[in-house]
Scaffold this motif. Structure first.
Motif, PDB file in Angstrom:
ATOM      1  N   PRO A 116       0.812  -1.230   0.000  1.00 33.25           N
ATOM      2  CA  PRO A 116       0.000   0.000   0.000  1.00 33.25           C
ATOM      3  C   PRO A 116       0.837   1.268   0.000  1.00 33.25           C
ATOM      4  O   PRO A 116       0.444   2.280  -0.594  1.00 33.25           O
ATOM      5  N   GLU A 117       2.001   1.225   0.644  1.00 32.56           N
ATOM      6  CA  GLU A 117       2.845   2.414   0.711  1.00 32.56           C
ATOM      7  C   GLU A 117       3.330   2.817  -0.680  1.00 32.56           C
ATOM      8  O   GLU A 117       3.364   4.000  -1.022  1.00 32.56           O
ATOM      9  N   LEU A 118       3.700   1.836  -1.518  1.00 35.22           N
ATOM     10  CA  LEU A 118       4.158   2.152  -2.869  1.00 35.22           C
ATOM     11  C   LEU A 118       3.009   2.709  -3.717  1.00 35.22           C
ATOM     12  O   LEU A 118       3.207   3.624  -4.520  1.00 35.22           O
ATOM     13  N   ILE A 119       1.812   2.168  -3.534  1.00 37.53           N
ATOM     14  CA  ILE A 119       0.655   2.682  -4.286  1.00 37.53           C
ATOM     15  C   ILE A 119       0.386   4.126  -3.898  1.00 37.53           C
ATOM     16  O   ILE A 119       0.127   4.983  -4.759  1.00 37.53           O
ATOM     17  N   ARG A 120       0.448   4.426  -2.586  1.00 35.67           N
ATOM     18  CA  ARG A 120       0.233   5.815  -2.151  1.00 35.67           C
ATOM     19  C   ARG A 120       1.344   6.727  -2.651  1.00 35.67           C
ATOM     20  O   ARG A 120       1.105   7.878  -3.019  1.00 35.67           O
ATOM     21  N   LEU A 121       2.580   6.221  -2.672  1.00 36.45           N
ATOM     22  CA  LEU A 121       3.692   7.042  -3.144  1.00 36.45           C
ATOM     23  C   LEU A 121       3.550   7.341  -4.633  1.00 36.45           C
ATOM     24  O   LEU A 121       3.718   8.483  -5.066  1.00 36.45           O
ATOM     25  N   ALA A 122       3.233   6.329  -5.432  1.00 39.09           N
ATOM     26  CA  ALA A 122       3.129   6.536  -6.880  1.00 39.09           C
ATOM     27  C   ALA A 122       1.927   7.391  -7.237  1.00 39.09           C
ATOM     28  O   ALA A 122       2.002   8.224  -8.145  1.00 39.09           O
ATOM     29  N   ALA A 123       0.819   7.228  -6.543  1.00 35.31           N
ATOM     30  CA  ALA A 123      -0.406   8.013  -6.776  1.00 35.31           C
ATOM     31  C   ALA A 123      -0.675   8.196  -8.262  1.00 35.31           C
ATOM     32  O   ALA A 123      -0.755   9.333  -8.763  1.00 35.31           O
ATOM     33  N   PRO A 124      -0.837   7.119  -9.016  1.00 36.76           N
ATOM     34  CA  PRO A 124      -0.977   7.249 -10.473  1.00 36.76           C
ATOM     35  C   PRO A 124      -2.302   7.883 -10.871  1.00 36.76           C
ATOM     36  O   PRO A 124      -3.315   7.735 -10.173  1.00 36.76           O
ATOM     37  N   ARG A 125      -2.298   8.577 -11.984  1.00 39.74           N
ATOM     38  CA  ARG A 125      -3.541   9.095 -12.543  1.00 39.74           C
ATOM     39  C   ARG A 125      -4.291   8.006 -13.306  1.00 39.74           C
ATOM     40  O   ARG A 125      -5.510   7.998 -13.358  1.00 39.74           O
ATOM     41  N   VAL A 126      -3.529   7.101 -13.949  1.00 40.75           N
ATOM     42  CA  VAL A 126      -4.112   5.962 -14.676  1.00 40.75           C
ATOM     43  C   VAL A 126      -3.381   4.706 -14.234  1.00 40.75           C
ATOM     44  O   VAL A 126      -2.146   4.673 -14.212  1.00 40.75           O
ATOM     45  N   ALA A 127      -4.141   3.668 -13.879  1.00 40.53           N
ATOM     46  CA  ALA A 127      -3.569   2.377 -13.500  1.00 40.53           C
ATOM     47  C   ALA A 127      -4.068   1.332 -14.493  1.00 40.53           C
ATOM     48  O   ALA A 127      -5.280   1.171 -14.683  1.00 40.53           O
ATOM     49  N   LEU A 128      -3.140   0.636 -15.140  1.00 43.48           N
ATOM     50  CA  LEU A 128      -3.477  -0.357 -16.160  1.00 43.48           C
ATOM     51  C   LEU A 128      -3.109  -1.751 -15.645  1.00 43.48           C
ATOM     52  O   LEU A 128      -2.014  -1.962 -15.117  1.00 43.48           O
ATOM     53  N   ILE A 129      -4.040  -2.695 -15.843  1.00 43.00           N
ATOM     54  CA  ILE A 129      -3.858  -4.063 -15.362  1.00 43.00           C
ATOM     55  C   ILE A 129      -4.013  -5.014 -16.542  1.00 43.00           C
ATOM     56  O   ILE A 129      -5.013  -4.967 -17.262  1.00 43.00           O
ATOM     57  N   SER A 130      -3.021  -5.871 -16.740  1.00 39.25           N
ATOM     58  CA  SER A 130      -3.071  -6.882 -17.797  1.00 39.25           C
ATOM     59  C   SER A 130      -3.438  -8.216 -17.167  1.00 39.25           C
ATOM     60  O   SER A 130      -2.687  -8.750 -16.347  1.00 39.25           O
ATOM     61  N   CYS A 131      -4.593  -8.756 -17.531  1.00 32.73           N
ATOM     62  CA  CYS A 131      -5.051 -10.027 -16.977  1.00 32.73           C
ATOM     63  C   CYS A 131      -5.983 -10.694 -17.971  1.00 32.73           C
ATOM     64  O   CYS A 131      -6.538 -10.047 -18.866  1.00 32.73           O
ATOM     65  N   GLY A 132      -6.141 -11.998 -17.825  1.00 41.77           N
ATOM     66  CA  GLY A 132      -6.977 -12.766 -18.728  1.00 41.77           C
ATOM     67  C   GLY A 132      -8.400 -12.892 -18.231  1.00 41.77           C
ATOM     68  O   GLY A 132      -8.660 -12.939 -17.015  1.00 41.77           O
ATOM     69  N   ALA A 133      -9.339 -12.945 -19.150  1.00 41.65           N
ATOM     70  CA  ALA A 133     -10.739 -13.096 -18.787  1.00 41.65           C
ATOM     71  C   ALA A 133     -10.953 -14.436 -18.091  1.00 41.65           C
ATOM     72  O   ALA A 133     -10.441 -15.465 -18.527  1.00 41.65           O
ATOM     73  N   ASP A 134     -11.704 -14.410 -16.983  1.00 44.73           N
ATOM     74  CA  ASP A 134     -12.050 -15.618 -16.231  1.00 44.73           C
ATOM     75  C   ASP A 134     -10.820 -16.411 -15.820  1.00 44.73           C
ATOM     76  O   ASP A 134     -10.830 -17.647 -15.820  1.00 44.73           O
ATOM     77  N   ASN A 135      -9.740 -15.717 -15.470  1.00 48.19           N
ATOM     78  CA  ASN A 135      -8.538 -16.428 -15.046  1.00 48.19           C
ATOM     79  C   ASN A 135      -8.787 -17.082 -13.682  1.00 48.19           C
ATOM     80  O   ASN A 135      -9.580 -16.583 -12.879  1.00 48.19           O
ATOM     81  N   PRO A 136      -8.119 -18.199 -13.426  1.00 47.05           N
ATOM     82  CA  PRO A 136      -8.401 -18.948 -12.185  1.00 47.05           C
ATOM     83  C   PRO A 136      -7.811 -18.322 -10.934  1.00 47.05           C
ATOM     84  O   PRO A 136      -8.032 -18.844  -9.837  1.00 47.05           O
TER      85      PRO A 136
END
Length: 920
Positions: free
Chosen positions: A855-875
């Motif tokens: 959480p500390e790194l997320i608060r430090l980066a404070a991004p305006r846009v966050a992009l997540i690469s993941c597969g549909a219905d992944n297990p």
């Protein structure tokens, strides 16, 4: 086998050959006129063939009926199959008996006639019904035969102890006989690991011993699965036909690669004693009663070597491989496949290129190879039965029957060396029927020959009725016989050169007929298949002829064999180049529903296109416009594509590809140039993404770590692109994936370097700094970079050794974290560069948005846009709801590829600047 096309009604003269002189005999033809006609046709550049009469389709309904019956009754209940066979047999016999008694009781002169000599309506109806009885009876008898043979084959697979043991997942010791060449399973990515590649082989269980000690003889087809950790079998039946001493070669070998090579070297008809666990067959519709997964204990042992013909075939195939060892990579892999169907050296990248261009049929040896060989012996098809025939046979003084016998021996040898695959069997049987016609001096059309081949093969092996390979082979041959001649003649009438017309008609006809079936298998339609087949066809014949010559010479003297293989490498390399070039085109193929309704829709579209093309010559301007549009669709120039589709958006700086459960991102570095970070799990998906983005040059490919969902797509990045360098982490785990990257880079002569924190780079408008992993033994090369505080943390695994980067692109600041987990994220947030991470514009969220985030790194980066690469219905449940909530709580716009597709980011960034995000 090539054969004279004829078969018109009796009494009708046929130019170019002997004509029937009524019913009683044949009228000799003037030899001088025949020679003159031959010369005239040769001057026109057309092949000397008979002008075909009406197609003889009498054998087609029985063949199709037998085919459909076999496909339907292979797994039907035995009682239902027996009733069908008896009913059809009875009906056929009754019809034939009625036809015979009708002829015997009513002579021709007793038929009722009118005064003008014409038969009455009743007589004509009776005559028509009499003629219909024979075809219907033939269909019924063929259905009865197909139902009987298919029922017996299906029952044979289901009987015996093996299916019951497989349902109970029993552990057994079995004696099996290998029935085909072993092959490697396709590499698959499961999560972050690549599934181990196993050796697969079709075999027959001849004896099975249960755990209670009882032993039963049987003959049941199974699929052998040999995992990478299984030792090589004792013995050593390698592909050289048994040169190694039995019982010694391979004994005790547990090295993975050597053991795998030993299993792949087993020849058909080799007998083994193995221990393993039985399981039900994975899929239905093929002659496999169970899956036998081999175990290491008791050690697998060879109890009987291959048969003499298989040893001979193995030596010939091994000799061809040895003759091609020094050739360039593509020719070395392709030539054995062209000649004898040996695809063991075909790389997944080259195989995918052949699939994209519908050139896979050149990798599977088929009737075209046999036709080329027989053409050398017999000459052009239209001259096979005439005194003016060419080829080697007349020069050797062989008679027609001697030619047929020699061609039959050549066909048999071809089948043995090339293995009896569906397309090879179909070609051999069709050739045998035509050779019989040649030996007896009788005319036969190739359409009845093809129907006879289908009928005989389906009755011999009903499982072929469910084989897609057999279906495609028959469809392609039928298209060449039925559609191609008419299309070729139409092109000639429009002043297309004869040879080009024949080649174009053949490629178009085969593609039109086979495309619906191909769409079912691959869920796509190739737009470059016809031109690629035309370009490849000119090289198939010389590559095949020279390859077969190298095959023969390899068993006599390796020097001439290597010289012939070197000559064959030029046309083989041309074919591979055509496949790679065609597959690299952005619009090489379009997606299509991979189902039978989708196939029917494609067939309807094809018929509409054929009808429209027939009218195009009347409208040349429309024809030219459509040709230009087709070229634009295939080439897809980036500026035009961007205007029409809006993708990629103008001014994009960063793109995230939709590659399923994995990572692949691109940083724009100029026109057609991009720095690629990770390659995803699938070469086809990352290649498609880079094509859409118009990327042809990659100055740097960064592989953040060696998990398969980041590196398995590497061949897709390299396909048709120049890659200057590859940079990876120094933590080489998993070792098999690290070795894969090293091997691929070495094969393409691409420098491979290790990333270390503090390294900086620049290309075009891009600049970046490596943030992680830290140096392990010495400080970074940049003297201005602060020394790493305290001891260097040891990574717990590949994820914590990921390469992390801070990128500047046109004012945007992007933080790419690879798959870093909380320990590495915490160390990074306390590192000397932590201040530079504050307030980034774009964050590539680590580890597909898993719950393991700092959480500390997320608060430090404070991004305006966050992009997540993941597969549909992944297990794995990626992205975790808690991670998405934390990012949104910090004010970030969260986008994910499983829902939003491919993403592109642009804008100026920075304080007061804008950040634009587009979805494909």
């Amino acid at each position: 086998m090539s054969q004279v096309i004829g078969g018109g009604p009796p009494g009708r003269g046929r130019p170019g050959g002997l004509a029937d002189a009524g019913r009683g005999g044949r009228r000799p033809r003037d030899r001088g006129a025949a020679d003159a006609e031959v010369r005239d046709r040769e001057e026109d550049g057309a092949a000397h063939v008979d002008r075909p009469g009406p197609l003889d389709l009498r054998l087609v309904p029985p063949a199709l009926a037998a085919w459909a019956t076999a496909a339907a009754t292979l797994d039907a209940p035995a009682a239902w199959t027996a009733v069908l066979a008896i009913a059809c047999l009875t009906g056929g016999i009754v019809l034939l008996s009625a036809r015979g008694s009708g002829r015997a009781g009513r002579p021709a002169e007793a038929s009722p006639t009118r005064r003008d000599g014409r038969k009455t309506r009743g007589a004509r109806t009776l005559q028509r019904s009499g003629w219909a009885r024979a075809p219907i009876a033939a269909v019924l008898l063929c259905v009865a035969a197909a139902a009987a043979t298919a029922g017996l084959h299906g029952a044979d697979v289901r009987r015996g102890p093996v299916p019951d043991l497989a349902r109970r997942y029993a552990t057994v010791t079995a004696e099996v006989e290998v029935s085909g060449d072993p092959w490697l399973s396709r590499p698959r990515v499961r999560g972050d690991h690549a599934a181990p590649v196993a050796v697969l082989a079709r075999a027959e269980v001849r004896r099975v011993a249960r755990t209670d000690g009882t032993s039963v003889r049987t003959r049941t087809p199974v699929l052998l699965v040999v995992d990478a950790d299984i030792p090589a079998p004792y013995g050593g039946a390698a592909r050289n036909g048994g040169a190694a001493a039995w019982g010694t070669a391979g004994a005790g070998v547990r090295d993975g690669r050597r053991a795998r090579d030993a299993w792949l070297g087993l020849l058909p008809s080799t007998r083994l004693r193995v221990g393993g666990r039985l399981a039900p067959a994975l899929t239905g519709g093929d002659p496999t009663a169970a899956v036998l997964r081999v175990r290491g204990r008791p050690g697998p042992r060879i109890v009987a070597g291959p048969s003499g013909p298989q040893r001979l075939a193995g030596r010939l195939r091994a000799g061809l491989r040895e003759a091609t060892d020094d050739l360039p990579q593509d020719a070395r892999a392709l030539l054995p496949g062209l000649v004898v169907g040996d695809t063991s050296r075909i790389t997944p990248e080259l195989d995918e290129a052949f699939k994209e261009t519908d050139l896979t049929h050149t990798l599977a040896v088929s009737g075209s190879n046999l036709t080329i060989l027989l053409a050398l012996l017999i000459g052009p098809p239209g001259l096979a039965q005439r005194a003016e025939r060419r080829g080697l046979a007349p020069r050797l003084g062989l008679s027609l029957r001697g030619t047929a016998l020699l061609a039959g021996a050549l066909t048999l040898g071809f089948v043995v060396v090339s293995r009896p695959d569906p397309s090879v069997l179909r070609a051999a049987v069709c050739g045998a029927v035509a050779l019989l016609a040649l030996a007896t001096g009788r005319r036969r059309s190739l359409v009845p020959a093809l129907a006879t081949a289908v009928l005989l093969l389906v009755l011999y092996d009903p499982w072929l009725a469910r084989s897609y390979g057999f279906l495609l082979s028959v469809l392609a041959t039928g298209a060449l016989l039925v559609l191609a001649p008419g299309w070729s003649e139409a092109l000639r009438r429009r002043r297309v050169p004869p040879r080009l017309a024949e080649a174009l008609a053949a490629a178009a006809a085969a593609q039109a007929v086979c495309a619906p079936v191909t769409a079912v298998l691959s869920a796509r339609v190739s737009l470059v298949a016809v031109p690629c087949n035309l370009l490849a066809e000119v090289a198939v014949a010389p590559a095949t002829v020279l390859g077969f010559a190298a095959l023969v010479w390899a068993s006599l003297a390796m020097g001439p064999a290597k010289a012939l293989a070197w000559c064959a490498s030029w046309p083989a390399g041309w074919i591979a180049g055509v496949a790679r070039t065609g597959a690299a085109l952005p619009g090489a193929g379009v997606g299509w529903p991979g189902s039978w309704p989708g196939a029917l829709a494609l067939a309807a579209v094809t018929v509409a296109l054929v009808l429209a093309v027939r009218r195009l010559p009347r409208h040349p301007w429309w024809a030219a416009l459509l040709a230009v549009l087709l070229v634009l669709v295939v080439v897809r120039p980036a500026p035009l594509t961007r205007v029409i589709t809006g993708w990629p958006p103008p001014g994009w700086r960063f793109a995230m590809c939709d590659v399923g459960q994995g990572d692949a991102t691109v940083l724009a570095a100029g026109e057609g140039t991009g720095v690629v970070v990770d390659a995803g799990p699938d070469p086809a998906l990352v290649d498609h993404c880079l094509r859409q983005l118009g990327i042809t040059r990659v100055p740097l490919l960064v592989l953040t770590h060696f998990h398969a969902d980041h590196v398995a797509g590497l061949p897709g990045v390299l396909r048709g692109r120049s890659v200057a360098a590859i940079e990876t982490t120094g933590f080489e785990e998993p070792p098999e994936q690290a070795e894969f990257v090293t091997r691929v880079a070495a094969a393409r002569h691409i420098p491979l370097t290790r990333a270390v924190a503090g390294e900086e780079g620049r290309t075009g408008p891009l600049s970046w700094r490596i943030l992680w992993p830290p140096p392990s033994t010495r400080p970074p090369s940049d003297p201005g970079y602060p020394a790493w505080p305290g001891p260097v943390p040891e990574p717990d695994g590949p994820n914590d050794a990921s390469v992390a980067m801070l990128v500047r692109a046109g004012g945007l600041r992007l933080l790419l974290l690879g798959d870093l987990e909380p320990p590495a994220q915490q160390a990074l947030s306390r590192s000397p560069v932590a201040a530079e991470l504050a307030g980034v514009d774009v964050l590539k969220v680590a580890h597909h948005g898993s719950a393991y985030q700092d959480p500390e790194l997320i608060r430090l980066a404070a991004p305006r846009v966050a992009l997540i690469s993941c597969g549909a219905d992944n297990p794995y449940g990626h992205p975790a709801p808690a991670t998405v909530a934390a990012l949104r709580a910090g004010g970030a716009l969260v986008l994910r590829t499983d829902r939003d597709g491919e993403l592109a980011v642009g804008g100026t960034g920075g304080t007061g600047g804008e950040v634009r995000v587009a979805r494909d």
